[in-house]
Design an enzyme around this catalytic site. Sequence first.
Site, PDB file in Angstrom:
ATOM      1  N   HIS A  78       0.855  -1.186   0.000  1.00 50.90           N
ATOM      2  CA  HIS A  78       0.000   0.000   0.000  1.00 50.90           C
ATOM      3  C   HIS A  78       0.891   1.236   0.000  1.00 50.90           C
ATOM      4  CE1 HIS A  78      -3.908  -1.786   1.936  1.00 50.90           C
ATOM      5  NE2 HIS A  78      -4.034  -1.680   0.629  1.00 50.90           N
ATOM      6  N   CYS A 102      -2.682   2.925   9.141  1.00 48.20           N
ATOM      7  CA  CYS A 102      -3.738   1.973   8.732  1.00 48.20           C
ATOM      8  C   CYS A 102      -4.897   1.925   9.719  1.00 48.20           C
ATOM      9  CB  CYS A 102      -3.166   0.563   8.621  1.00 48.20           C
ATOM     10  SG  CYS A 102      -1.897   0.343   7.395  1.00 48.20           S
TER      11      CYS A 102
END
Length: 302
Positions: free
Chosen positions: A199, A295
Amino acid sequence: MTKKQSIYTSADQLDFTISDLQAMPVPSEVLMVKPTYFDVEYVINPHMKGHVGRVDKMQAQNEWEHLADAYEEHGFRVHMLDGMRGMPDMVFCANQSLPFIDTDGTRKVIMSIMHAEQRKKEVDAIEAWYRTQDYEILHLDPEKVSDFEGMGDAIWHFRRRLLWGGYGFRSSIEAYEEVSRLLDTPVIALELVDDKFYHLDTCFCSLDEKTVLVYPDAFTNEGMKLIHALYKNVIEATSYEAEKLFAVNAACPDGKNVFIQQGCTDVNKKLRDAGFAVHEFSTYEFIKSGGSVFCMKMMLWR
């Protein structure tokens, strides 16, 4: 600015500077999902290997609470959403959506199309919460977009209407054509080349309008040229701190205070030298699943 194109993939294409872009307010609220059902139950990224069933759930709860408390102590309203059985990674609530505030103050959100089958149910659960908050819900065309993992890969430039979009592992570059169209916002598309940094939020952290924290080896040479073209100050993490301590999966919610995994000695010195206040947190249990500070939250506008 007058947007001349939607997606920028090379520095040669840039036809604007950061000061040309429309301003965007700083988010004032945070969404966090309780880790009640958090665990490593499967392997969908390299960090999960060897950790199935090995999460200390009491320690994970403590780590999560300390982080949630920090946002409240810094003046952010924290929305706490219950986790759901069968969705162990829902705690990483940066991934299921991309929220946005329009120029007229309308709050909108694009819902994700998760890459991994194990995480697809999370999107509906998060969407249900947004509906209680009067967000305008937007969806990508599944016939055009195969996968898009929200703010895990699409990160707002601090205070500016510009998206930095990572692609290659969890989001497709085609997604950004749709995202740019829906939000009428240019996107800087950065190809990710190391699956440990699957990511964008694992290797790119926007700190303020002029400063970014990155792990350079996660990007192509062209990607780094784009970053250097639009940021005056580029702070680089070492491979050890980026991979083992998730140093770049930090969060700077206000342009001054950086929340980061504890022990990132080199990065923390660079951050302090650059004028940032550093706040360290233990997220070791969550790192077992491939996520850390960034996150574990979603920044929101009120």
